[in-house]
Design a protein around this motif. Sequence first.
Motif, PDB file in Angstrom:
ATOM      1  N   PRO A   1      39.015  38.854  26.881  1.00  0.00           N
ATOM      2  CA  PRO A   1      39.704  38.234  28.026  1.00  0.00           C
ATOM      3  C   PRO A   1      39.855  39.279  29.137  1.00  0.00           C
ATOM      4  O   PRO A   1      40.275  40.410  28.873  1.00  0.00           O
ATOM      5  N   VAL A   2      39.509  38.889  30.352  1.00  0.00           N
ATOM      6  CA  VAL A   2      39.508  39.814  31.483  1.00  0.00           C
ATOM      7  C   VAL A   2      40.345  39.248  32.630  1.00  0.00           C
ATOM      8  O   VAL A   2      40.319  38.044  32.906  1.00  0.00           O
ATOM      9  N   SER A   3      41.092  40.120  33.276  1.00  0.00           N
ATOM     10  CA  SER A   3      41.823  39.751  34.495  1.00  0.00           C
ATOM     11  C   SER A   3      41.204  40.497  35.663  1.00  0.00           C
ATOM     12  O   SER A   3      41.121  41.727  35.639  1.00  0.00           O
ATOM     13  N   LEU A   4      40.721  39.762  36.642  1.00  0.00           N
ATOM     14  CA  LEU A   4      40.127  40.348  37.843  1.00  0.00           C
ATOM     15  C   LEU A   4      41.136  40.252  38.983  1.00  0.00           C
ATOM     16  O   LEU A   4      41.526  39.156  39.391  1.00  0.00           O
TER      17      LEU A   4
ATOM     18  N   ASN B   1      31.667  34.925  45.855  1.00  0.00           N
ATOM     19  CA  ASN B   1      30.990  35.947  45.067  1.00  0.00           C
ATOM     20  C   ASN B   1      31.603  36.062  43.675  1.00  0.00           C
ATOM     21  O   ASN B   1      30.899  36.251  42.679  1.00  0.00           O
ATOM     22  N   THR B   2      32.923  35.909  43.593  1.00  0.00           N
ATOM     23  CA  THR B   2      33.634  36.009  42.316  1.00  0.00           C
ATOM     24  C   THR B   2      33.324  34.819  41.411  1.00  0.00           C
ATOM     25  O   THR B   2      33.095  34.970  40.205  1.00  0.00           O
ATOM     26  N   ILE B   3      33.307  33.633  41.988  1.00  0.00           N
ATOM     27  CA  ILE B   3      33.013  32.428  41.211  1.00  0.00           C
ATOM     28  C   ILE B   3      31.604  32.479  40.626  1.00  0.00           C
ATOM     29  O   ILE B   3      31.343  31.948  39.534  1.00  0.00           O
ATOM     30  N   ALA B   4      30.692  33.152  41.320  1.00  0.00           N
ATOM     31  CA  ALA B   4      29.294  33.242  40.880  1.00  0.00           C
ATOM     32  C   ALA B   4      29.070  34.293  39.794  1.00  0.00           C
ATOM     33  O   ALA B   4      27.943  34.429  39.290  1.00  0.00           O
ATOM     34  N   LEU B   5      30.116  35.037  39.405  1.00  0.00           N
ATOM     35  CA  LEU B   5      29.950  36.075  38.398  1.00  0.00           C
ATOM     36  C   LEU B   5      29.599  35.479  37.034  1.00  0.00           C
ATOM     37  O   LEU B   5      30.151  34.450  36.629  1.00  0.00           O
ATOM     38  N   ASP B   6      28.686  36.135  36.357  1.00  0.00           N
ATOM     39  CA  ASP B   6      28.215  35.678  35.056  1.00  0.00           C
ATOM     40  C   ASP B   6      29.143  36.187  33.961  1.00  0.00           C
ATOM     41  O   ASP B   6      28.882  37.216  33.330  1.00  0.00           O
ATOM     42  N   TYR B   7      30.236  35.448  33.751  1.00  0.00           N
ATOM     43  CA  TYR B   7      31.195  35.792  32.706  1.00  0.00           C
ATOM     44  C   TYR B   7      31.881  34.495  32.272  1.00  0.00           C
ATOM     45  O   TYR B   7      32.168  33.631  33.120  1.00  0.00           O
ATOM     46  N   PRO B   8      32.132  34.318  30.973  1.00  0.00           N
ATOM     47  CA  PRO B   8      32.749  33.072  30.495  1.00  0.00           C
ATOM     48  C   PRO B   8      34.028  32.742  31.261  1.00  0.00           C
ATOM     49  O   PRO B   8      34.971  33.535  31.267  1.00  0.00           O
ATOM     50  N   ARG B   9      34.046  31.572  31.884  1.00  0.00           N
ATOM     51  CA  ARG B   9      35.194  31.207  32.729  1.00  0.00           C
ATOM     52  C   ARG B   9      36.491  31.132  31.927  1.00  0.00           C
ATOM     53  O   ARG B   9      37.563  31.455  32.439  1.00  0.00           O
TER      54      ARG B   9
ATOM     55  N   GLN C   1      40.448  35.538  34.124  1.00  0.00           N
ATOM     56  CA  GLN C   1      41.579  35.216  34.986  1.00  0.00           C
ATOM     57  C   GLN C   1      41.370  35.927  36.324  1.00  0.00           C
ATOM     58  O   GLN C   1      41.166  37.131  36.361  1.00  0.00           O
ATOM     59  N   VAL C   2      41.401  35.170  37.413  1.00  0.00           N
ATOM     60  CA  VAL C   2      41.206  35.753  38.745  1.00  0.00           C
ATOM     61  C   VAL C   2      42.508  35.653  39.532  1.00  0.00           C
ATOM     62  O   VAL C   2      43.056  34.557  39.713  1.00  0.00           O
ATOM     63  N   ILE C   3      43.021  36.798  39.970  1.00  0.00           N
ATOM     64  CA  ILE C   3      44.264  36.859  40.740  1.00  0.00           C
ATOM     65  C   ILE C   3      43.979  37.491  42.092  1.00  0.00           C
ATOM     66  O   ILE C   3      43.440  38.602  42.170  1.00  0.00           O
TER      67      ILE C   3
ATOM     68  N   ALA D   1      48.809  39.881  34.703  1.00  0.00           N
ATOM     69  CA  ALA D   1      47.482  39.859  34.081  1.00  0.00           C
ATOM     70  C   ALA D   1      47.600  39.576  32.588  1.00  0.00           C
ATOM     71  O   ALA D   1      48.450  40.135  31.898  1.00  0.00           O
ATOM     72  N   THR D   2      46.725  38.727  32.081  1.00  0.00           N
ATOM     73  CA  THR D   2      46.726  38.360  30.668  1.00  0.00           C
ATOM     74  C   THR D   2      45.531  38.951  29.911  1.00  0.00           C
ATOM     75  O   THR D   2      45.473  38.840  28.687  1.00  0.00           O
TER      76      THR D   2
END
Length: 376
Positions: free
Chosen positions: A42-45, A62-70, A74-76, A120-121
């Motif tokens: 799990p990643v917090s950006l 650009n962030t939404i297009a990142l290749d990482y499991p949605r 977590q995007v803050i 961040a989680t």
Amino acid sequence: MELVFAASIFWVFHAYFGYPLTLRLLSIRWRKTVTKGSFQPPVSLIITACNEERRIRDKIGNTIALDYPRERLQVIVASDGSTDGTDEIVRSYAHKGIALLAFPERRGKESAQKDAVLHATGEVIVFSDVATRLDPHGLREIIANFTDPSVGCVSSVDRVIGRDSTPCSEGFYVKYEMWLRDLESQVNSLVGLSGSFFAARKEVCSDFSGDTQSDFRTVLNSIRLGLRGVSDPDAVGYYQDISDGKREFDRKVRTVLRGLTVFFRNLEFLNVFRYGFFSYQYFCHKLLRWLVPLFLFSALAANAALSLNSGGYSVLLLLHLAFYGIAIGGGLAKSPPTHVALKIPIYFVTVNTAIIVAWWQYVMGKRMVMWSPSER
């Protein structure tokens, strides 16, 4: 005077080339590798923004297009007292999983990051600036480094995009820094991270401070925990050169001033008995680099004194003065030189002049907490 001249030249050379040469030689025998794997925790950006209505849509896209499991991302967006349309734009992306953390008053980038970390989680926290564009695979690549249990934080590689598609002095300096970071990663640990795009384990970010550089402090936190910082050539952050060259000088002063603040608050890292080789890195990459203006002045003064009784030193003095003449003349010209051979002296002198100003401000008690981001 000959001793002063020789010692001054030696330390300037060591700051920029001797230290990297030491790393290169050590890497032949003691080379550390990073074990990268398909690690997807799990990643917090966290994206910090202040009055970024002009660029925030592009950054979110650009962030939404990142290749990482949605489901693991977590995007803050930490909005630091924005007074334009930044907050409204970010809110419009709530259905895309973009969370807004808006602060009513502007307190500075690090303060916004510090509070965002509390929300961040993720097991790993990634920090990025609005002006920095990432490759679609960039996030996945930087996270893969944490497969290695010895890694506490990871820095991206910076790429400066010139507006006219030609090499710029900032770009050449960045390439030098990236080369140096690569050598540091091979031997031991980085001393600083790219503030525009870096990642760290959550425990490394547990004591973030609002008044010190997060990219510098994160490495020091990692070292305290027995971990290290590395650079990943596959994780790239792209940004344009400064649109207003005159503002670049102010940016350099701010960066050095903040660096001095962190350095002198953490003098413990000069204890070689506790931190080993990192103490040498801490001294060379930071303090020695910031002492270069002193050595440049002593070298010029000693050269001038020696030239009074030596033809050889007179020739060296002429070359010495020619170098500074090119830098000063080019810097004052209405149309700055475009040739690389002329741009590098200008940039070198500009950087070291900024260091002098930063030292003066530090000695006078000035500390930098926040500023307006440079226009790119």
